[in-house]
Scaffold this motif. Sequence first.
Motif, PDB file in Angstrom:
ATOM      1  N   LEU A  29      -8.256   4.442   5.167  1.00  0.00           N
ATOM      2  CA  LEU A  29      -7.469   3.986   6.239  1.00  0.00           C
ATOM      3  C   LEU A  29      -7.140   5.035   7.102  1.00  0.00           C
ATOM      4  CD1 LEU A  29      -6.779  -0.261   5.118  1.00  0.00           C
ATOM      5  CD2 LEU A  29      -8.984   1.222   5.847  1.00  0.00           C
ATOM      6  N   LYS A  30      -8.408   5.448   8.398  1.00  0.00           N
ATOM      7  CA  LYS A  30      -7.602   6.686   9.026  1.00  0.00           C
ATOM      8  C   LYS A  30      -5.997   6.194  10.111  1.00  0.00           C
ATOM      9  CE  LYS A  30     -11.993   8.702   9.885  1.00  0.00           C
ATOM     10  NZ  LYS A  30     -13.311   9.185  10.462  1.00  0.00           N
ATOM     11  N   SER A  31      -6.872   4.765  10.207  1.00  0.00           N
ATOM     12  CA  SER A  31      -4.992   4.565  11.109  1.00  0.00           C
ATOM     13  C   SER A  31      -5.391   2.589  11.369  1.00  0.00           C
ATOM     14  CB  SER A  31      -5.435   3.702  12.698  1.00  0.00           C
ATOM     15  OG  SER A  31      -7.007   3.500  14.034  1.00  0.00           O
ATOM     16  N   GLY A  32      -4.194   1.789  11.643  1.00  0.00           N
ATOM     17  CA  GLY A  32      -3.647   0.967  11.498  1.00  0.00           C
ATOM     18  C   GLY A  32      -2.611  -0.044  10.542  1.00  0.00           C
ATOM     19  N   VAL A  33      -2.567   1.113   9.411  1.00  0.00           N
ATOM     20  CA  VAL A  33      -1.724   0.508   7.900  1.00  0.00           C
ATOM     21  C   VAL A  33      -0.757   1.676   7.708  1.00  0.00           C
ATOM     22  CG1 VAL A  33      -3.211   1.070   6.371  1.00  0.00           C
ATOM     23  CG2 VAL A  33      -1.931  -0.702   6.272  1.00  0.00           C
ATOM     24  N   LYS A  34       0.391   1.051   7.524  1.00  0.00           N
ATOM     25  CA  LYS A  34       0.885   2.616   7.031  1.00  0.00           C
ATOM     26  C   LYS A  34       1.604   2.131   5.494  1.00  0.00           C
ATOM     27  CE  LYS A  34       4.950   0.077   9.023  1.00  0.00           C
ATOM     28  NZ  LYS A  34       4.571  -0.792   9.438  1.00  0.00           N
ATOM     29  N   PRO A  35       2.267   3.067   5.110  1.00  0.00           N
ATOM     30  CA  PRO A  35       2.625   2.508   3.716  1.00  0.00           C
ATOM     31  C   PRO A  35       3.656   1.969   3.697  1.00  0.00           C
ATOM     32  CG  PRO A  35       2.548   4.695   3.893  1.00  0.00           C
ATOM     33  CD  PRO A  35       2.098   4.679   5.219  1.00  0.00           C
ATOM     34  N   GLY A  36       4.360   1.019   2.898  1.00  0.00           N
ATOM     35  CA  GLY A  36       5.032   0.469   2.320  1.00  0.00           C
ATOM     36  C   GLY A  36       4.783  -1.387   3.254  1.00  0.00           C
TER      37      GLY A  36
ATOM     38  N   ILE B 281      -3.982   6.783   2.522  1.00  0.00           N
ATOM     39  CA  ILE B 281      -3.807   4.938   2.225  1.00  0.00           C
ATOM     40  C   ILE B 281      -5.166   4.908   1.677  1.00  0.00           C
ATOM     41  CG2 ILE B 281      -3.408   2.708   2.561  1.00  0.00           C
ATOM     42  CD1 ILE B 281      -0.952   4.044   3.851  1.00  0.00           C
ATOM     43  N   ALA B 282      -5.897   4.509   0.993  1.00  0.00           N
ATOM     44  CA  ALA B 282      -7.339   3.948   0.567  1.00  0.00           C
ATOM     45  C   ALA B 282      -6.865   2.081   0.138  1.00  0.00           C
ATOM     46  CB  ALA B 282      -7.802   4.481  -0.142  1.00  0.00           C
ATOM     47  N   LEU B 283      -7.701   1.312   0.464  1.00  0.00           N
ATOM     48  CA  LEU B 283      -7.410   0.100   0.062  1.00  0.00           C
ATOM     49  C   LEU B 283      -8.928  -0.112  -0.500  1.00  0.00           C
ATOM     50  CD1 LEU B 283      -5.720  -1.896   3.144  1.00  0.00           C
ATOM     51  CD2 LEU B 283      -5.147  -1.387   1.136  1.00  0.00           C
ATOM     52  N   PRO B 284      -9.173  -1.163  -0.981  1.00  0.00           N
ATOM     53  CA  PRO B 284     -10.321  -2.088  -1.497  1.00  0.00           C
ATOM     54  C   PRO B 284     -10.882  -2.515  -1.125  1.00  0.00           C
ATOM     55  CG  PRO B 284      -8.842  -3.085  -2.684  1.00  0.00           C
ATOM     56  CD  PRO B 284      -7.910  -1.978  -1.999  1.00  0.00           C
TER      57      PRO B 284
ATOM     58  N   VAL C 115       0.770  -1.464  -0.339  1.00  0.00           N
ATOM     59  CA  VAL C 115       0.018   0.144   0.213  1.00  0.00           C
ATOM     60  C   VAL C 115       1.003   1.610  -0.126  1.00  0.00           C
ATOM     61  CG1 VAL C 115      -1.829  -1.022   1.153  1.00  0.00           C
ATOM     62  CG2 VAL C 115      -0.218  -0.343   2.656  1.00  0.00           C
ATOM     63  N   LYS C 116       0.235   2.328  -0.806  1.00  0.00           N
ATOM     64  CA  LYS C 116       1.615   4.117  -0.634  1.00  0.00           C
ATOM     65  C   LYS C 116       0.066   5.235  -0.681  1.00  0.00           C
ATOM     66  CE  LYS C 116       1.567   3.386  -5.829  1.00  0.00           C
ATOM     67  NZ  LYS C 116       2.122   3.733  -6.660  1.00  0.00           N
ATOM     68  N   ALA C 117       0.015   5.616   0.288  1.00  0.00           N
ATOM     69  CA  ALA C 117      -0.180   6.710   0.160  1.00  0.00           C
ATOM     70  C   ALA C 117      -0.572   7.627  -0.962  1.00  0.00           C
ATOM     71  CB  ALA C 117       0.228   8.082   1.451  1.00  0.00           C
ATOM     72  N   GLN C 118      -1.793   8.113  -1.104  1.00  0.00           N
ATOM     73  CA  GLN C 118      -2.093   8.871  -2.663  1.00  0.00           C
ATOM     74  C   GLN C 118      -3.324  10.374  -2.645  1.00  0.00           C
ATOM     75  OE1 GLN C 118      -5.149   5.684  -3.546  1.00  0.00           O
ATOM     76  NE2 GLN C 118      -3.980   4.584  -4.863  1.00  0.00           N
TER      77      GLN C 118
END
Length: 408
Positions: A377-384, A336-339, A83-86
């Motif tokens: 996602l506001k929290s729980g995941v970071k880029p990479g 960061i946005a996920l499907p 994941v990466k920031a968009q």
Amino acid sequence: MSTPDQKSRLRLAAIAGAVALALGLAACSKDSGKDAPAAPGAKAEEHAGEKKGEGKDGHAEEATELTLTSEEAERAGVKVEAVKAQALGETVVVTATIYPDQDRLVRVSPRIEGRILSAPAKLGDKVRAGQTLATLDSVEVGESHAAWTQAQAELRIAEADFKRAESLNAEEIIPRKDFLRAQADRDKASAALRAAADRLRLLGGAPGATGTGVAGFAVTAPFAGTVIDKKVTLGELATPSEPMFTVADLSRVWIQAALPEAALMKVRVGANAKVTVPAYPGETFSGKVSHIGAMLDKDTRTVAARIEVPNADGRLKPEMFATATIEAVGEKREAIALPDAAIVLLEGKPTIFVFEQGAYEAREVEPGERIAGRTVLKSGVKPGDQVVTEGAYALKARKLKSQLGHGH
């Protein structure tokens, strides 16, 4: 030699000794069993495919990680991406309906009345420009063909007269005016033939037709597209006022949306848009806003907006319902946005699976807004982070199954 009483006493003594020996061995085995190793072939109490830890009270804690072989992950449809920031900005989400591109849609009718002889084009067929959709015959076409044939004959006579007059004029046998009259008659006959041929072609007839085909004409497709409507009955009389076919070029479609009045200042022509439809969950189609209506609907307090979306594969069908997410005017932020499919509910909490050190770790996250099939996602995941974007439900099922195996 021993007496019977002596033999009986000996047997009782032997039995008592055997009982005492057995009791001693049992007591010894009980004391030594506390430190004895497990028997060969005994299985460790551990769930296959799940990592476990030990708590402070000496009991096994519930695992938060799963391990899968590459073959198991492939069968489960698990896909991982970093994941990466968009750059995300404010969006406007509206409901919409899909329509054909009205600039590439035509209702095909015959130019003149005619009886329908055949209609090879079927509903849903892809047709090319100039392809015959139906064949008709008409008295008017027959008359036009006869007029063309007569004009041909008159031209042949006029040309013969002109050649004879030209020869006589060269020898000064006839007056000059007779030669000029013959030339004018030839030119007039040639013009009449061209006019007859043009009229025949305009009506759809074929100048080279013979026999019963002289009255026939074809209704053709004006451009390549798909037959989306057909109203044809063989033997009936077709008229110019009643379309026989509707042909649409569906390589590009229009997404017609109702834009709320409050969102007018946020949306501009040319803004990017993402479109989703219930038929293809998890997929998005990209387009741009091409038109914003000039009038407000007084009943719904909305303005018609149009989004043009490429549709080369034809998956978007007219009359489908859709949801359009339009980029609004304003500054963008990194996020960061996920499907949506990457986020599952586990014990009532939004959870994702992160692939780390060869295992899939269930990690609780805080979801935010949804944008075109993706969730911020506001929290729980970071880029990479290597996050499972497909197959999260399969991992959830495996985890729940492992919990049932632990007696939960």
